[in-house]
Write a protein that holds these residues in place. Structure first.
Motif, mmCIF file in Angstrom:
data_model
loop_
_atom_site.group_PDB
_atom_site.id
_atom_site.type_symbol
_atom_site.label_atom_id
_atom_site.label_comp_id
_atom_site.label_asym_id
_atom_site.label_seq_id
_atom_site.Cartn_x
_atom_site.Cartn_y
_atom_site.Cartn_z
ATOM 1 N N ARG A 142 54.724 87.372 -30.943
ATOM 2 C CA ARG A 142 55.338 86.284 -31.701
ATOM 3 C C ARG A 142 54.508 85.017 -31.547
ATOM 4 N NH1 ARG A 142 58.719 81.990 -31.287
ATOM 5 N NH2 ARG A 142 60.214 81.707 -32.994
ATOM 6 N N SER A 143 54.212 84.407 -32.681
ATOM 7 C CA SER A 143 53.386 83.205 -32.645
ATOM 8 C C SER A 143 54.218 81.999 -32.252
ATOM 9 C CB SER A 143 52.736 82.980 -34.009
ATOM 10 O OG SER A 143 53.733 82.777 -34.997
ATOM 11 N N GLN A 144 53.547 80.946 -31.885
ATOM 12 C CA GLN A 144 54.202 79.732 -31.399
ATOM 13 C C GLN A 144 53.719 78.536 -32.214
ATOM 14 O OE1 GLN A 144 53.824 79.126 -27.195
ATOM 15 N NE2 GLN A 144 54.480 76.988 -27.276
ATOM 16 N N VAL A 145 54.680 77.742 -32.693
ATOM 17 C CA VAL A 145 54.379 76.515 -33.418
ATOM 18 C C VAL A 145 54.610 75.343 -32.480
ATOM 19 C CG1 VAL A 145 54.924 75.040 -35.389
ATOM 20 C CG2 VAL A 145 55.035 77.543 -35.625
ATOM 21 N N THR A 146 53.578 74.538 -32.269
ATOM 22 C CA THR A 146 53.670 73.381 -31.369
ATOM 23 C C THR A 146 53.294 72.126 -32.138
ATOM 24 O OG1 THR A 146 53.044 74.747 -29.479
ATOM 25 C CG2 THR A 146 52.866 72.352 -29.215
ATOM 26 N N THR A 147 54.208 71.159 -32.126
ATOM 27 C CA THR A 147 53.940 69.872 -32.768
ATOM 28 C C THR A 147 53.496 68.858 -31.722
ATOM 29 O OG1 THR A 147 55.446 70.184 -34.632
ATOM 30 C CG2 THR A 147 54.984 67.925 -33.976
ATOM 31 N N PHE A 148 52.471 68.101 -32.079
ATOM 32 C CA PHE A 148 51.989 67.005 -31.239
ATOM 33 C C PHE A 148 52.443 65.702 -31.901
ATOM 34 C CE2 PHE A 148 49.619 70.560 -29.932
ATOM 35 C CZ PHE A 148 49.089 70.309 -28.675
ATOM 36 N N TYR A 149 53.202 64.923 -31.136
ATOM 37 C CA TYR A 149 53.855 63.737 -31.697
ATOM 38 C C TYR A 149 53.615 62.542 -30.779
ATOM 39 C CZ TYR A 149 57.589 60.434 -32.783
ATOM 40 O OH TYR A 149 58.290 59.292 -33.073
ATOM 41 N N SER A 150 53.558 61.352 -31.383
ATOM 42 C CA SER A 150 53.540 60.114 -30.594
ATOM 43 C C SER A 150 54.341 59.069 -31.354
ATOM 44 C CB SER A 150 52.110 59.616 -30.360
ATOM 45 O OG SER A 150 51.471 59.332 -31.582
ATOM 46 N N TYR A 151 55.082 58.285 -30.618
ATOM 47 C CA TYR A 151 55.914 57.262 -31.242
ATOM 48 C C TYR A 151 55.055 56.156 -31.856
ATOM 49 C CZ TYR A 151 59.422 53.595 -31.791
ATOM 50 O OH TYR A 151 60.235 52.620 -32.307
ATOM 51 N N LYS A 152 53.950 55.808 -31.191
ATOM 52 C CA LYS A 152 53.024 54.798 -31.676
ATOM 53 C C LYS A 152 51.627 55.405 -31.802
ATOM 54 C CE LYS A 152 53.589 50.886 -32.087
ATOM 55 N NZ LYS A 152 53.905 50.081 -33.300
ATOM 56 N N GLY A 153 50.835 54.816 -32.700
ATOM 57 C CA GLY A 153 49.455 55.243 -32.812
ATOM 58 C C GLY A 153 48.650 54.825 -31.593
ATOM 59 N N GLY A 154 47.475 55.443 -31.444
ATOM 60 C CA GLY A 154 46.611 55.098 -30.319
ATOM 61 C C GLY A 154 47.017 55.732 -29.016
ATOM 62 N N ARG A 184 56.180 49.635 -22.387
ATOM 63 C CA ARG A 184 57.618 49.723 -22.631
ATOM 64 C C ARG A 184 57.934 50.257 -24.026
ATOM 65 N NH1 ARG A 184 61.621 47.933 -19.625
ATOM 66 N NH2 ARG A 184 60.164 46.751 -18.320
ATOM 67 N N GLN A 185 57.221 49.788 -25.040
ATOM 68 C CA GLN A 185 57.522 50.223 -26.399
ATOM 69 C C GLN A 185 57.316 51.721 -26.568
ATOM 70 O OE1 GLN A 185 54.930 48.753 -29.530
ATOM 71 N NE2 GLN A 185 56.634 48.621 -30.961
ATOM 72 N N SER A 186 56.191 52.228 -26.046
ATOM 73 C CA SER A 186 55.911 53.647 -26.175
ATOM 74 C C SER A 186 56.900 54.491 -25.373
ATOM 75 C CB SER A 186 54.474 53.936 -25.716
ATOM 76 O OG SER A 186 54.163 55.301 -25.834
ATOM 77 N N ILE A 187 57.239 54.037 -24.178
ATOM 78 C CA ILE A 187 58.181 54.787 -23.331
ATOM 79 C C ILE A 187 59.563 54.838 -23.982
ATOM 80 C CG2 ILE A 187 59.397 54.782 -21.120
ATOM 81 C CD1 ILE A 187 56.819 53.453 -19.939
ATOM 82 N N GLU A 188 60.089 53.672 -24.366
ATOM 83 C CA GLU A 188 61.428 53.616 -24.945
ATOM 84 C C GLU A 188 61.480 54.388 -26.258
ATOM 85 O OE1 GLU A 188 63.932 52.375 -23.390
ATOM 86 O OE2 GLU A 188 62.782 51.488 -21.740
ATOM 87 N N GLY A 189 60.461 54.209 -27.103
ATOM 88 C CA GLY A 189 60.455 54.901 -28.383
ATOM 89 C C GLY A 189 60.367 56.406 -28.225
#
Length: 737
Positions: free
Chosen positions: A3-15, A189-194
């Motif tokens: 079974r294959s696995q779909v993994t999304t890479f996400y970040s709340y802010k760019g950079g 703080r912004q990245s952590i909270e978001g």
């Protein structure tokens, strides 16, 4: 296939290092025998393809369809498809998958679906897609699920690069389609909270839609010294308590283990870690990315070594600047023996290697032509010619790959090569190169390119002049003056304000030789007017040109302006005092005034006064070739041809006078006048046996003399000399081809 696995890479802010992390994890999985598909779903700011640049046949995505193109294809064909099964045939994306040409990696592969074709319609496609309407009116959720079903059937791992923030597309990538989620954050703080809030929202949304819980991996990126981030790590762990079912110390432990240090080289280029770091380097980004791949998959992931030479060759395709360019610059600053062999090696390699970068090919071409054009005599003519041929081949190849970037540089290479072949006496080859350079400058069309065009035209005029093409020379100088009139002095590069006047002076000088005195007078008058509105620098080049303009004015005035000659002479001296700070330069103008006066007097039959005017010059000036030539002309006009011919022969023999077409013709007339016309062949044979650059250009003249005069002089020229003359012509002609 398991079974294959779909993994999304996400970040709340760019950079936050999201695309960099996905790209490196994709490499790690593919080199460990996994079949990997990476999809750039960050439609608003696509960039994943930059990390895969060295392996893609379309690195800029200018011609490759991608995700947004496929979605629009589906939307536009939907009304004609009533059968539900056929409606989703476009979910099969095999036709838009791009295969990365990676080094040998066993049974694995890395394929890529970009965000879409990066053309002028891309922004319109992204901005014009209503995702709510897509889901509600076009069965968008079913289409996306069908797409992922196709992908799961072909790949073991599907990695999704998601948009930042909380937009609709981010929700699709983080809630609808993945099995696991990698959340990249930075310790602010912004990245952590978001990130914590998004993770909580995803968890709740999955629960509400009765989907299984996602495996979430939090990856703090760009972490500085770990001792300085303890407080930020503790705060992050507290915010994730509601998301991760573990105690605080356990969450902090996982965060510490997942932290990716700040690697300065990552800030400048989209570069996979394998290009920068060694496989056995502990604590490296390469090591961290393989560890993350292991934690995502639960599989053993090893760092597979790749041949460094292969990696170096691949990276040179993608780097901002080819690393070899810096080595090339250092080598070309060395003396010829120390550098030319390495340049020769690179030239041979470039001819044998496909897919070399355009910037490297052009830089190598420029270095090769620089070596070819060196005049220190250390590079043989044969090697220099080889370098020249290689240079033009590589420069043209670079231009053909990127015409918009390398047109001016190709033109400069061609001009240098024209000069190289011109000095070698290969005038026809030189003319071909300079004409090609002119065409490139004409295509550019901007003022600086038009100025550069005048430089090429001046070289072309000089070549025509050496070929004895007087009319073509004049026409070329006329074109130069017209271009300067069209672009104006104010658009010229600083330090070149005198060039329009110089162009008029060159035209006037050639018109003088051609005998068109009225046109010559018009041209030099224009030069004087341009000079009057110019503020020349004190550089030697400008000083020499001002002297040339003023003295040419005197020479023409002596022929054309009998009534005002004295007035013009006075005006020229005034201008010399105004523009020339050098006393020697002013003395040169005054001396030329005396010569012009001598010429003026001689034309009116006052030969004794003319000679007296010359003799009144300082002794060292009287012995200058220019003055002696003027004396020769006056002696000839006085009927003292024998004295004049002896003086001219002495000047030629001593090498004081260049053997130009005009000098040869003058000598021929003098020798004919005293009944020794055949002696011209002795002079020419002696000069041609030396076969230097000055005499080679006289081959056409010598051929004309031979054709016209052989019958007249055959009985006077010895058989041995005549045979030598005939035998010498083909060899000399070959040198001019």
């Amino acid at each position: 296939m398991s079974r294959s696995q779909v993994t999304t890479f996400y970040s709340y802010k760019g950079g936050s290092g999201r695309s960099m992390t996905l790209a490196n994890v994709a490499w790690a999985l593919a080199t460990n025998d996994n079949k990997v598909l990476a999809i750039d779903w960050d439609l608003e700011a696509p960039g994943l393809h930059r990390y895969f640049h060295p392996f893609l046949s379309d690195p800029d995505q200018s011609s490759s369809s991608g995700l947004i193109d496929r979605i629009w294809d589906y939307v536009q064909q939907l009304p004609t498809e009533s059968d539900r099964k056929s409606r989703f045939k476009l979910a099969d994306c095999s036709d838009i998958v791009q295969k990365l040409e990676m080094p040998s990696i066993g049974e694995g592969c890395l394929h890529f679906i970009g965000s879409g074709r990066q053309d002028e319609q891309y922004s319109e496609k992204v901005g014009g897609l209503d995702w709510n309407g897509f889901y509600q009116r076009f069965d968008g959720e079913a289409f996306i699920n069908a797409l992922m079903k196709w992908a799961r059937g072909k790949y073991t791992h599907i990695l999704i690069d998601s948009r930042t923030g909380v937009a609709d597309t981010a929700g699709i990538c983080t809630t609808q389609i993945p099995d696991s989620l990698v959340l990249c954050l930075v310790y602010n703080r912004q990245s952590i909270e978001g990130s914590a809030a998004v993770a909580q929202s995803i968890k709740a949304s999955r629960r509400q839609s009765q989907k299984s819980a996602l495996k979430m991996f939090f990856v703090p990126c760009r972490v500085e010294e770990r001792s300085t981030v303890e407080a930020a790590r503790r705060h992050t762990a507290k915010r994730l308590l509601s998301v991760i079912d573990q105690d605080l110390s356990r969450i902090a432990h996982h965060l510490r283990r997942a932290e990716v240090r700040n690697y300065p080289w990552c800030a400048f280029e989209e570069k996979l870690a394998v290009f920068e770091e060694l496989p056995d380097e502990r604590g490296s980004l390469l090591d961290a990315m393989h560890d993350l791949a292991h934690r995502i998959t639960g599989e053993a992931i090893k760092i597979k070594p790749i041949d460094p030479e292969i990696l170096g060759s691949l990276w040179r395709r993608a780097a901002f600047d080819d690393p070899r360019i810096f080595d090339l610059q250092a080598i070309t600053e060395q003396s010829v023996p120390d550098g030319w062999k390495q340049v020769q090696f690179w030239l041979d390699s470039a001819r044998e290697t496909e897919g070399e970068r355009s910037d490297w090919l052009m830089a190598l071409a420029e270095a090769a032509v620089a070596y070819a054009c060196r005049r220190d005599g250390r590079l043989s003519q044969k090697t220099a010619a080889t370098f020249a041929e290689s240079a033009v081949h590589l420069a043209r190849e670079s231009y053909q790959a990127e015409p918009g970037s390398y047109g001016p540089r190709l033109a400069l290479v061609l001009e240098d090569l024209a000069g190289f072949w011109q000095r070698a006496g290969k005038l026809k080859a030189a003319l071909d190169y300079v004409l090609e350079a002119e065409q490139l400058w004409r295509m550019a069309g901007d003022p600086i390119s038009r100025w550069r065009l005048t430089r090429a035209l001046e070289r072309r005029a000089d070549i025509f002049d050496r070929l004895g093409e007087a009319e073509a020379t004049i026409q070329t100088y006329q074109e130069m003056t017209e271009i300067f009139r069209s672009i104006g002095r104010r658009t010229l590069p600083i330090g070149n304000e005198l060039e329009p006047a110089r162009a008029q002076r060159l035209l006037a000088s050639k018109l003088m030789e051609f005998g068109d005195w009225p046109s010559a007078q018009d041209a030099i008058t224009a030069a004087i007017q341009l000079l009057a509105h110019t503020s020349p620098s004190g550089r030697d080049r400008d000083v020499a040109e001002i002297v040339n303009i003023l003295t040419t004015r005197l020479k023409i005035a002596a022929q054309t302006e009998e009534d005002t000659f004295d007035k013009i002479g006075h005006a020229v001296v005034v201008m010399a005092n105004r523009y020339l700070q050098s006393e020697n330069a002013r003395e040169t103008v005054v001396s030329e005034l005396f010569l012009a006066q001598a010429s003026f007097l001689a034309q009116r039959g006052a030969f004794d006064e003319a000679l007296s005017r010359i003799d009144s010059l300082p002794a060292e000036i009287c012995q200058r070739p220019r003055v002696l030539l003027e004396r020769t002309e006056i002696l000839k006009n006085m009927g003292r041809e024998a004295e004049a011919s002896n003086l001219l022969l002495e000047l030629i023999d001593q090498g004081d006078v260049p053997l130009t077409t005009e000098v040869v013709e003058q000598l021929r007339q003098l020798l004919n006048a005293i009944g020794h016309g055949e002696q011209i062949y002795d002079v020419l044979l002696s000069a041609f046996r030396k076969a230097d650059d000055r005499t080679r250009s006289l081959v056409p003249l010598l051929e004309r003399y031979f054709q016209k005069a052989t019958n007249d002089f055959e009985h006077k020229v010895g058989a041995e000399d005549l045979s030598a003359f005939v035998a010498l012509l083909p060899a000399l002609q070959q040198k001019t081809d």
